[in-house]
Design a protein around this motif. Structure first.
Motif, PDB file in Angstrom:
ATOM      1  N   GLY A 140       0.779  -1.222  -0.010  1.00  0.00           N
ATOM      2  CA  GLY A 140      -0.013  -0.070   0.135  1.00  0.00           C
ATOM      3  C   GLY A 140       0.868   1.333   0.110  1.00  0.00           C
ATOM      4  O   GLY A 140       0.378   2.347  -0.434  1.00  0.00           O
ATOM      5  N   GLN A 141       2.054   1.087   0.676  1.00  0.00           N
ATOM      6  CA  GLN A 141       2.680   2.333   0.619  1.00  0.00           C
ATOM      7  C   GLN A 141       3.357   2.694  -0.695  1.00  0.00           C
ATOM      8  O   GLN A 141       3.307   4.036  -1.151  1.00  0.00           O
ATOM      9  CB  GLN A 141       4.235   1.980   1.564  1.00  0.00           C
ATOM     10  N   ALA A 147       0.182   6.574  -6.518  1.00  0.00           N
ATOM     11  CA  ALA A 147      -1.120   7.358  -7.024  1.00  0.00           C
ATOM     12  C   ALA A 147      -0.969   8.930  -6.821  1.00  0.00           C
ATOM     13  O   ALA A 147      -1.668   9.622  -7.596  1.00  0.00           O
ATOM     14  CB  ALA A 147      -2.077   6.824  -6.024  1.00  0.00           C
ATOM     15  N   ILE A 148       0.193   9.328  -6.298  1.00  0.00           N
ATOM     16  CA  ILE A 148       0.543  10.765  -6.530  1.00  0.00           C
ATOM     17  C   ILE A 148       1.268  11.053  -7.682  1.00  0.00           C
ATOM     18  O   ILE A 148       1.891  12.209  -7.499  1.00  0.00           O
ATOM     19  CB  ILE A 148       0.705  11.347  -5.058  1.00  0.00           C
ATOM     20  N   GLY A 149       1.430  10.150  -8.398  1.00  0.00           N
ATOM     21  CA  GLY A 149       2.358  10.256  -9.593  1.00  0.00           C
ATOM     22  C   GLY A 149       3.896  10.175  -9.443  1.00  0.00           C
ATOM     23  O   GLY A 149       4.650  10.514 -10.204  1.00  0.00           O
ATOM     24  N   MET A 150       4.350   9.414  -8.447  1.00  0.00           N
ATOM     25  CA  MET A 150       5.724   9.238  -8.177  1.00  0.00           C
ATOM     26  C   MET A 150       6.209   8.032  -8.928  1.00  0.00           C
ATOM     27  O   MET A 150       5.273   6.883  -9.379  1.00  0.00           O
ATOM     28  CB  MET A 150       5.920   8.740  -6.807  1.00  0.00           C
TER      29      MET A 150
ATOM     30  N   ARG B  49      -8.985   0.842  -9.879  1.00  0.00           N
ATOM     31  CA  ARG B  49      -7.552   0.448  -9.899  1.00  0.00           C
ATOM     32  C   ARG B  49      -7.129   0.404 -11.276  1.00  0.00           C
ATOM     33  O   ARG B  49      -6.040   0.821 -11.642  1.00  0.00           O
ATOM     34  CB  ARG B  49      -7.158  -0.588  -8.941  1.00  0.00           C
ATOM     35  N   ASN B  52      -6.778   4.097 -12.481  1.00  0.00           N
ATOM     36  CA  ASN B  52      -5.655   4.827 -11.972  1.00  0.00           C
ATOM     37  C   ASN B  52      -4.096   3.888 -12.510  1.00  0.00           C
ATOM     38  O   ASN B  52      -2.980   4.206 -12.069  1.00  0.00           O
ATOM     39  CB  ASN B  52      -5.498   4.848 -10.517  1.00  0.00           C
ATOM     40  N   LEU B  54      -3.073   1.269 -11.658  1.00  0.00           N
ATOM     41  CA  LEU B  54      -2.564   0.169 -10.612  1.00  0.00           C
ATOM     42  C   LEU B  54      -2.606  -1.165 -10.765  1.00  0.00           C
ATOM     43  O   LEU B  54      -1.901  -1.981 -10.611  1.00  0.00           O
ATOM     44  CB  LEU B  54      -3.040   0.593  -9.374  1.00  0.00           C
ATOM     45  N   PRO B  77       3.066   7.659 -14.382  1.00  0.00           N
ATOM     46  CA  PRO B  77       3.459   8.578 -13.487  1.00  0.00           C
ATOM     47  C   PRO B  77       2.997  10.014 -13.712  1.00  0.00           C
ATOM     48  O   PRO B  77       2.045  10.405 -12.809  1.00  0.00           O
ATOM     49  CB  PRO B  77       4.869   8.587 -13.142  1.00  0.00           C
ATOM     50  N   GLU B  78       2.978  10.404 -14.704  1.00  0.00           N
ATOM     51  CA  GLU B  78       2.600  11.789 -15.217  1.00  0.00           C
ATOM     52  C   GLU B  78       1.098  11.517 -15.282  1.00  0.00           C
ATOM     53  O   GLU B  78       0.376  12.656 -14.710  1.00  0.00           O
ATOM     54  CB  GLU B  78       3.143  11.990 -16.574  1.00  0.00           C
ATOM     55  N   ARG B  80      -0.934   9.738 -13.598  1.00  0.00           N
ATOM     56  CA  ARG B  80      -1.547   9.524 -12.306  1.00  0.00           C
ATOM     57  C   ARG B  80      -1.492  10.850 -11.224  1.00  0.00           C
ATOM     58  O   ARG B  80      -2.135  11.020 -10.598  1.00  0.00           O
ATOM     59  CB  ARG B  80      -0.770   8.377 -11.519  1.00  0.00           C
ATOM     60  N   SER B  81      -0.556  11.667 -11.778  1.00  0.00           N
ATOM     61  CA  SER B  81      -0.245  12.964 -11.039  1.00  0.00           C
ATOM     62  C   SER B  81      -1.714  13.858 -11.427  1.00  0.00           C
ATOM     63  O   SER B  81      -1.993  14.973 -10.623  1.00  0.00           O
ATOM     64  CB  SER B  81       0.808  13.658 -11.312  1.00  0.00           C
ATOM     65  N   MET B  85      -6.167   9.499  -5.850  1.00  0.00           N
ATOM     66  CA  MET B  85      -6.611   8.245  -5.707  1.00  0.00           C
ATOM     67  C   MET B  85      -6.708   8.136  -3.917  1.00  0.00           C
ATOM     68  O   MET B  85      -5.682   8.619  -3.165  1.00  0.00           O
ATOM     69  CB  MET B  85      -6.251   7.112  -6.055  1.00  0.00           C
ATOM     70  N   PHE B  87      -7.422   5.628  -0.776  1.00  0.00           N
ATOM     71  CA  PHE B  87      -7.642   4.248  -0.752  1.00  0.00           C
ATOM     72  C   PHE B  87      -8.383   3.987   0.760  1.00  0.00           C
ATOM     73  O   PHE B  87      -8.376   4.582   1.492  1.00  0.00           O
ATOM     74  CB  PHE B  87      -6.167   3.610  -0.500  1.00  0.00           C
ATOM     75  N   ASN B  91      -3.153   4.374   3.147  1.00  0.00           N
ATOM     76  CA  ASN B  91      -1.769   4.387   2.595  1.00  0.00           C
ATOM     77  C   ASN B  91      -0.931   5.594   2.840  1.00  0.00           C
ATOM     78  O   ASN B  91      -0.218   6.019   1.738  1.00  0.00           O
ATOM     79  CB  ASN B  91      -1.808   4.039   1.167  1.00  0.00           C
ATOM     80  N   LEU B  92      -1.187   6.209   4.011  1.00  0.00           N
ATOM     81  CA  LEU B  92      -0.307   7.278   4.325  1.00  0.00           C
ATOM     82  C   LEU B  92       1.289   6.703   4.583  1.00  0.00           C
ATOM     83  O   LEU B  92       1.200   5.798   4.838  1.00  0.00           O
ATOM     84  CB  LEU B  92      -0.776   8.227   5.603  1.00  0.00           C
ATOM     85  N   GLY B 105       4.754  14.932  -2.715  1.00  0.00           N
ATOM     86  CA  GLY B 105       4.206  14.654  -3.983  1.00  0.00           C
ATOM     87  C   GLY B 105       4.399  16.045  -4.750  1.00  0.00           C
ATOM     88  O   GLY B 105       4.923  16.152  -5.904  1.00  0.00           O
ATOM     89  N   ARG B 153      -3.843  15.001   0.931  1.00  0.00           N
ATOM     90  CA  ARG B 153      -2.589  14.489   0.173  1.00  0.00           C
ATOM     91  C   ARG B 153      -3.002  14.494  -1.312  1.00  0.00           C
ATOM     92  O   ARG B 153      -2.308  15.029  -2.154  1.00  0.00           O
ATOM     93  CB  ARG B 153      -2.178  13.176   0.755  1.00  0.00           C
ATOM     94  N   MET B 157      -2.315  17.766  -4.824  1.00  0.00           N
ATOM     95  CA  MET B 157      -1.728  17.471  -6.138  1.00  0.00           C
ATOM     96  C   MET B 157      -2.298  18.149  -7.186  1.00  0.00           C
ATOM     97  O   MET B 157      -2.241  18.346  -8.477  1.00  0.00           O
ATOM     98  CB  MET B 157      -1.494  15.881  -6.357  1.00  0.00           C
TER      99      MET B 157
END
Lengths: 293, 246
Positions: A140-141, A147-150, B49, B52, B54, B77-78, B80-81, B85, B87, B91-92, B105, B153, B157
């Motif tokens: 999940g990490q 999910a924030i584009g990394m 998912r 996004n 995933l 990645p671009e 997704r920014s 999402m 969860f 997922n912090l 981010g 979070r 973005m």
């Protein structure tokens, strides 16, 4: 009893004769273990990270081929250096390199040879520890980071590796302690470590047992100090277990600290406030031991 | 109608021989709040998912402003920014404080300056009511608080679409309200949202469109009034009847 007195007398005699060489030996052992562990960790991290680059069937054949090759290479490295004794690896590298290169590549000083051997050996163990550390982090990490584009690299350096590092810190400590002890095999290529000091001392004085006692006590001291320091570092890395509320809204709570879970709070029986409240309550009972009914 | 942001065409996904999504078609327009409902295992989360990236779809297209993002050679990645999402399990990042979670981010992906990222993060953290907790670490705050931070979070973005994957399912009942309230605020502000949820009241009252999924296909979709008031398909009727009972 008189044997003990004799032992201390012998130790004192040894120390007078060889104290300086014992001390330089200890210094060399510690420096070698430290540098070897550090470089070994770097090797381990590189291998562990390379080993966990994900690829799917959708990736190009070239990418899959390169990554597969890297994984195979790391695997061979790990298996070979984890599966052979360090004392042999030392001999193998120290004499093997000049042998195969017709003396063009040779170790001009014993330090570089010793550091090389200890580093590659530690690296092989660390590669597996790092890989384990990385795959132990909750998927999940990584999903949160994606999910924030990394991208994979940013996810690794910002999210996964810092957490993996914390998790494998006990392993790094373990390796350091093992290295403090196991660098003693470096006498085989003539490295002047602490154990070599023992060999030199007993060679001249024949005080085998007293010197071994000195060695035992000193090795134990070094490893104990090391494990104590590592625990301290671990604790520091975990950060404080309470945090400051940054408060602009007085309705939420008065500015102060909220501790986790009860540490230092008035309901924590070890807190100063709790003890004071308790003391006052005891005082205000008019010395009636049963309290008010 | 507003501009089309996402268009999903014939999307399918199979795990081995197990086909989870079959020929999914729907579009998301700017300002839409779409609730995806359905029984567990009907493919709701997998759909989200896939959107996004995933999960990699096994067939079909996902068009983001007319550009297919599901194919090869896409800068995932671009993309997704732009698509945030949230969860079920928050997922912090547990190695960072609340504030750092909302900043990383922006600084690493969007390459904003620290000051700008901080200001922006504080704005969204204030919005979700978590500004006092910026120095806390995820393990020190409650589930509802974690989810609010996760929303901040994602918002930091400044995404065009926000996907919510059962955001309240892992929360204690008393914490569901605080998260739903934040989501409702966002919906009213015109945020484009796709919400997979079991909160029927939220789907009914907040969303502009409800999608009912059953066994990997979209069984029925329409306005909340249509789907909840006058369901056409027998499966939808049965599913909603189960919810009315309890």
């Amino acid at each position: 009893m008189d044997r003990l007195v004799q032992l201390f007398a012998d130790i004192a005699k040894l120390w007078q004769g060889y104290g300086a060489s014992y001390l330089t030996g200890m210094r060399n052992t510690l420096v070698l273990a430290l540098i070897g562990t550090l470089i070994g960790c770097i090797i381990g991290f590189i291998c562990g990270v390379l080993n966990t680059i994900p690829y799917t069937k959708r990736d190009s054949l070239a990418k899959r081929g390169v990554l597969g090759f890297i994984r195979g290479l790391v695997r061979v490295y790990v298996e070979v250096f984890r599966g052979t004794p360090m004392v042999l690896q030392a001999v193998f590298l120290y004499y093997g390199l000049p042998y195969f290169t017709n003396n063009t590549v040779r170790f001009t000083d014993i330090w570089s040879a010793a550091i090389l051997v200890v580093s590659i050996n530690t690296g092989a163990y660390m590669a597996e520890s790092v890989r384990g550390g990385i795959i132990s982090i909750d998927p999940g990490q990584a999903e949160g980071a994606k999910a924030i584009g990394m991208n994979h690299w940013q996810t690794m350096t910002n999210v996964i590796l810092p957490q993996a590092l914390r998790n494998i810190l006990p392993q790094i400590g373990n390796n350091f302690i093992i290295n403090v002890k196991d660098t003693s095999v470096m006498f085989i290529i003539g490295f002047p470590d602490f154990f070599a000091a023992h060999r030199a001392a007993v060679g001249a004085s024949y005080l085998y047992f007293p010197s071994a006692t000195v060695e035992m006590a000193a090795y134990l001291t070094m490893t104990l100090v090391a494990s104590f320091l590592l625990r301290w570092v671990e604790k520091r890395l975990d950060g404080a277990d309470s945090y400051e509320l940054v408060n602009a809204d007085p309705l939420v709570m008065t500015a102060g600290t909220y501790s986790h879970p009860h540490k230092g709070s008035p309901t924590d029986e070890y807190s100063k406030e709790f003890r004071e409240n308790l003391k006052n309550a005891m005082k205000n009972r008019n010395f009636d031991k049963r309290g008010e009914r | 109608m507003g501009e089309t942001v996402l268009e999903i065409r014939h999307l399918s996904k199979a795990f081995g021989s197990n086909s989870v999504l079959k020929d999914i078609d729907f579009t998301v327009e700017k300002g839409d709040v779409i609730s995806i409902i359905g029984a567990s295992g009907s493919g709701k989360s997998t759909l989200l998912r896939c959107i996004n990236l995933l999960e990699t779809p096994t067939g079909g297209e996902i068009l983001y402003h007319g550009r297919d993002v599901a194919g090869r050679g896409v800068n995932a990645p671009e993309y997704r920014s732009h698509v945030g999402m949230v969860f079920q399990s928050f997922n912090l990042f547990s190695n960072m404080t609340v504030l750092e979670n909302c900043m990383v981010g922006q600084t690493k992906v969007l390459k904003k300056s620290k000051e700008e990222a901080r200001e922006n993060a504080m704005r969204y953290l204030t919005k979700v009511g978590m500004a006092p907790y910026i120095n806390a670490r995820p393990r020190q705050i409650s589930g509802g608080q974690k989810q609010r931070v996760a929303i901040a979070r994602a918002l930091a973005m400044e995404p065009e679409v926000l996907l919510f994957d059962e955001p309240t399912s892992a929360l204690d009942p008393e914490m569901v309200g605080e998260v739903l309230a934040v989501m409702q605020d966002l919906a009213h502000e015109g945020m484009t949202m796709l919400v997979v949820t079991h909160e029927m009241a939220f789907a009914r009252d907040v969303s502009s469109r409800v999608v009912y999924m059953n066994e990997g296909v979209i069984c029925e979709q329409g306005s909340p009034a249509e789907v909840f008031g006058n369901p056409q398909q027998p499966e939808t009727k049965e599913f909603l009847a189960r919810f009315r009972q309890n």
